[in-house]
Design an enzyme around this catalytic site. Structure first.
Site, PDB file in Angstrom:
ATOM      1  N   SER A 231      38.826  54.756  72.459  1.00  0.00           N
ATOM      2  CA  SER A 231      38.963  53.344  72.883  1.00  0.00           C
ATOM      3  C   SER A 231      38.162  53.439  74.342  1.00  0.00           C
ATOM      4  O   SER A 231      38.442  54.502  75.040  1.00  0.00           O
ATOM      5  CB  SER A 231      40.449  52.849  73.231  1.00  0.00           C
ATOM      6  OG  SER A 231      40.387  51.743  73.618  1.00  0.00           O
TER       7      SER A 231
ATOM      8  N   TYR B   1      48.683  53.533  76.024  1.00  0.00           N
ATOM      9  CA  TYR B   1      47.951  53.460  74.724  1.00  0.00           C
ATOM     10  C   TYR B   1      46.373  54.433  75.418  1.00  0.00           C
ATOM     11  O   TYR B   1      46.054  55.018  74.774  1.00  0.00           O
ATOM     12  CB  TYR B   1      47.732  52.168  74.390  1.00  0.00           C
ATOM     13  CG  TYR B   1      46.420  52.018  73.356  1.00  0.00           C
ATOM     14  CD1 TYR B   1      46.593  52.252  72.124  1.00  0.00           C
ATOM     15  CD2 TYR B   1      45.311  51.432  73.972  1.00  0.00           C
ATOM     16  CE1 TYR B   1      45.414  52.102  71.352  1.00  0.00           C
ATOM     17  CE2 TYR B   1      43.867  51.237  73.219  1.00  0.00           C
ATOM     18  CZ  TYR B   1      44.236  51.557  71.740  1.00  0.00           C
ATOM     19  OH  TYR B   1      43.150  51.491  70.858  1.00  0.00           O
TER      20      TYR B   1
END
Length: 248
Positions: free
Chosen positions: A143, A157
């Protein structure tokens, strides 16, 4: 030799788009899922309608035992895996670091990091030319959060995806001479329902005007990057990242 692909978290979002695009390109596909059997079976039905083989297999990638079972089912029903997409991942409610507890961190890192290690390990055992395999390719779904940090939302995250970036680099070098390429895509601001897990279903809409391209991305746009990295067109590419984030 038939191209056999495992897509973890393949029942929705980027995983589903990847499974469908792979089928269009002639891969036999294992659609891994955690809870939503109906969604996974729908993807399998759509793949089989293309004339390509596919199965849906329930497995929590955070569980070493479940991952072992996943690969054994693929061995028996589709054949030896030749490509792997480590896509399964979770995020939780947006919050600051001082609010996070150990249970949350354990869930995030077990699903996002341990799962990718477990799946890669089993894939390597089957793909490595040093272990009797014929080679293959692994693509990790990281990501852009890994380099942006996701402050005030989910630093945990982002940190888990930073671990995936480091894993991609290290693993790519570790098995480069065993016929296995390891690369990653870093999506950002993609229209998928993962944002609902963070408590903001319309997060992409909030950010899109801040992006150089002034729009959010589609899951299939990420899937095209993944499939290129899996393909022979990327035969001299390993340890590489493709950011699919509208220029952010």
């Amino acid at each position: 030799m038939e191209k056999v692909l495992i897509v973890t978290g393949g029942s929705r979002g980027i995983g589903a788009a990847t499974a469908l695009l792979a089928a269009e390109q002639g891969y036999a596909v294992c659609v891994n899922y955690l809870h939503n059997q109906a969604a996974a079976e729908n993807i399998v039905h759509r793949i089989k309608a293309m004339g390509t083989d596919a199965i849906a297999v329930a497995a929590d990638v955070a569980s070493e035992t479940a991952v072992n079972h996943l690969f054994e089912v693929v061995d028996n029903q589709l054949g030896q895996v030749t490509t792997l997409v480590n896509n399964a991942g979770i995020l939780e409610q947006q919050m600051r670091v001082e609010q996070m507890d150990a249970d949350r961190l354990n869930r995030i890192f077990a699903a996002n990091v341990f799962g990718s290690f477990f799946c890669s390990r089993e894939a390597i055992k089957r793909m490595s030319t040093k272990q009797g395999g014929t080679g293959g390719a692994i693509v990790n779904v990281s990501s852009v959060a890994s380099r942006l940090g996701a402050p005030g939302e989910y630093v945990d995250y982002a940190a888990s995806k930073g671990a995936i970036d480091a894993m991609t680099i290290g693993l790519s070098k570790e098995i480069a001479d065993e016929g296995i390429r390891v690369n990653a895509v870093r999506p950002g601001f993609i229209y998928t329902d993962i944002h609902t897990s963070g408590g903001e279903p319309n997060r992409v809409e909030r950010f899109k005007d801040l992006l150089p391209m002034k729009r959010g991305g589609q899951a299939r746009e990420v899937a095209h990057a993944i499939l290129w990295l899996l393909s022979d067109q990327a035969s001299y590419t390993t340890g590489t990242f493709i950011d699919v984030a509208g220029g952010k």
